[in-house]
Design a protein around this motif. Structure first.
Motif, PDB file in Angstrom:
ATOM      1  N   ARG A 124       0.827  -1.212   0.000  1.00 19.62           N
ATOM      2  CA  ARG A 124       0.000   0.000   0.000  1.00 19.62           C
ATOM      3  C   ARG A 124       0.861   1.262   0.000  1.00 19.62           C
ATOM      4  NH1 ARG A 124      -3.973  -1.853   4.872  1.00 19.62           N
ATOM      5  NH2 ARG A 124      -5.436  -3.181   3.709  1.00 19.62           N
ATOM      6  N   ARG A 125       1.983   1.225   0.729  1.00 18.87           N
ATOM      7  CA  ARG A 125       2.825   2.413   0.831  1.00 18.87           C
ATOM      8  C   ARG A 125       3.642   2.662  -0.430  1.00 18.87           C
ATOM      9  NH1 ARG A 125       5.259   1.015   6.831  1.00 18.87           N
ATOM     10  NH2 ARG A 125       3.381   1.531   8.044  1.00 18.87           N
ATOM     11  N   ARG A 126       4.049   1.611  -1.116  1.00 17.79           N
ATOM     12  CA  ARG A 126       5.011   1.764  -2.201  1.00 17.79           C
ATOM     13  C   ARG A 126       4.434   1.562  -3.600  1.00 17.79           C
ATOM     14  NH1 ARG A 126       7.756  -0.384   2.166  1.00 17.79           N
ATOM     15  NH2 ARG A 126       9.649   0.754   2.744  1.00 17.79           N
ATOM     16  N   ARG A 127       3.388   0.760  -3.713  1.00 17.81           N
ATOM     17  CA  ARG A 127       2.928   0.393  -5.050  1.00 17.81           C
ATOM     18  C   ARG A 127       1.507   0.833  -5.364  1.00 17.81           C
ATOM     19  NH1 ARG A 127       4.772  -5.734  -6.231  1.00 17.81           N
ATOM     20  NH2 ARG A 127       3.985  -5.090  -8.271  1.00 17.81           N
ATOM     21  N   MET A 128       0.728   1.179  -4.347  1.00 15.29           N
ATOM     22  CA  MET A 128      -0.656   1.582  -4.565  1.00 15.29           C
ATOM     23  C   MET A 128      -0.955   2.820  -3.728  1.00 15.29           C
ATOM     24  SD  MET A 128      -2.475  -2.166  -4.200  1.00 15.29           S
ATOM     25  CE  MET A 128      -3.968  -1.814  -5.106  1.00 15.29           C
ATOM     26  N   SER A 129      -1.788   3.701  -4.264  1.00 16.59           N
ATOM     27  CA  SER A 129      -2.260   4.858  -3.504  1.00 16.59           C
ATOM     28  C   SER A 129      -3.752   5.028  -3.759  1.00 16.59           C
ATOM     29  CB  SER A 129      -1.516   6.134  -3.911  1.00 16.59           C
ATOM     30  OG  SER A 129      -0.207   6.131  -3.409  1.00 16.59           O
TER      31      SER A 129
END
Length: 414
Positions: free
Chosen positions: A105-110
């Protein structure tokens, strides 16, 4: 390459969700399931793929399950059953542990929410940098990245203001900047513009289109507004009662509705803004200016009953048109080369040009409009009658008398 692959996804709210799935598979309606079991069906066997770098819109009426699908993609809501694969490495996010899920969630999706979700006590800069902060990034680096996102959404100069000092549209830009700050592969947008007034909403839609042209992100966008879906989506999934009833391009949704529900959904849309030249174009009668002379051109025109042919080179690159009168004149002069009579009177357009934009061109041109790709290759032609036919389908009260008059005059002159 699929950025997201969803297979046989179910979400049933209730204490015994598995009881509902066999009933769904046997065709029991969600209303009957609620009455018999007390379970609420939110998603019913949804399967779809989202391509890398596309804007995939999921739409439907309130209660259709669209927002639940979005929240299952990052497991803000835990699915009852199914698979969700993310990225080229095809991680099944339903099988990963919580720490790995947090990192994803933190690095690949927002995610961008409808109600902005901003911290009122934080400045714009600190709101945008929040995700980077909880991810452990050093202050200087996260502020630099946050400022890059702030500039990207057009808010440079507002970084030290508080959310209450900004308009609704500007607050949503802050939310968008925060989602972009970690440079995610995937952007999830849950009715992100529906809380805005119509003018600001239209501006934000345009802003997103411009940003996507630069960023090339994979975007999943939720909306209940068909016009918004048609404007933003590369492809659209329409949901009803938790099930996906059709997936397709905006044009396919309009021209080939899969069900009566979809047909009713799209019946009041201005088709001329969506239906494009490639849908109504037909094959163009052509001659090759390097090898064909006026005799070949005249023979072809007489054979198919037309007064013009379209001239291309050996690679089918468009050069112009030749009329039967000009070709006959060359034959009388015993000139074998067509170059001297190639005209550029016909209008030109791209295959994706909406019909509405072609109408004025069709009215002002004597000849059908040439449809060309980016390399000037001739794909086909669109005549006035086809355009007017589509306009009439959309608006039966449209006055075509002037168009019909021009059509008759053109035929008589030929």
């Amino acid at each position: 390459m699929a950025a997201i692959t969803v297979k046989n996804l179910y979400k049933i709210f209730g204490k015994k969700p598995e009881k509902a799935i066999p009933l769904l598979q046997n065709g029991t309606s969600k209303e009957e399931i609620l009455e018999k079991t007390g379970q609420t069906v939110a998603i019913d066997n949804a399967s779809f793929e989202v391509k890398k770098d596309e804007t995939f819109v999921i739409m439907g009426l309130s209660g259709s399950g669209k927002s639940t699908v979005l929240r299952c993609l990052n497991r803000l809501i835990e699915p009852t059953r199914g698979s969700i694969f993310i990225g080229e490495d095809q991680i099944n996010i339903l099988e990963i542990k919580q720490e790995e899920l947090r990192n994803l969630r933190r690095r690949r999706m927002s995610m961008v929410f409808q109600n902005f979700g901003l911290f009122p006590h934080r400045s714009v800069l600190n709101n945008v940098a929040y995700g980077l902060e909880i991810g452990g990034m050093e202050k200087q680096e996260r502020n630099e990245k946050a400022m890059q996102s702030i500039e990207m959404v057009g808010l440079k100069g507002y970084e030290n203001m508080k959310p209450k000092e900004l308009s609704g549209g500007m607050q949503q830009r802050v939310g968008l900047a925060r989602a972009l700050a970690n440079d995610p592969e995937i952007l999830l947008m849950d009715e992100a513009f529906s809380a805005l007034d119509p003018l600001i909403r239209a501006d934000m839609q345009d802003e997103l289109l411009e940003l996507q042209a630069k960023m090339k992100k994979t975007i999943v966008f939720i909306t209940h507004d068909l016009d918004e879906a048609l404007k933003l989506g590369d492809r659209i999934a329409i949901m009803k009662d938790g099930a996906i009833v059709q997936i397709g391009s905006p044009e396919k949704i309009l021209t080939e509705p899969a069900t009566d529900y979809v047909r009713a959904f799209v019946q009041n849309v201005d088709r001329t803004k969506i239906i494009s030249a490639k849908t109504i174009m037909r094959k163009a009668p052509t001659v090759n200016f390097k090898k064909d002379g006026p005799g070949v051109a005249v023979r072809k025109m007489k054979k198919i009953g037309t007064s013009t042919v379209y001239v291309v080179d050996s690679d089918r690159k468009y050069k112009g048109i030749v009329t039967i009168d000009d070709a006959n004149d060359l034959m009388e002069k015993n000139v074998k080369d067509l170059s001297s009579i190639i005209r550029n009177d016909a209008g030109r357009t791209s295959p994706d040009t909406p019909i509405k934009q072609l109408l004025s061109m069709a009215l002002s041109s004597t000849y059908p409009v040439a449809v060309l790709d980016e390399e000037e290759l001739l794909l086909g032609i669109v005549n006035r009658a086809s355009i007017i036919s589509e306009v009439n389908l959309n608006d039966p009260e449209y006055d075509t008398s002037e168009v019909d008059k021009q059509e008759i005059e053109t035929k008589e002159s030929v």
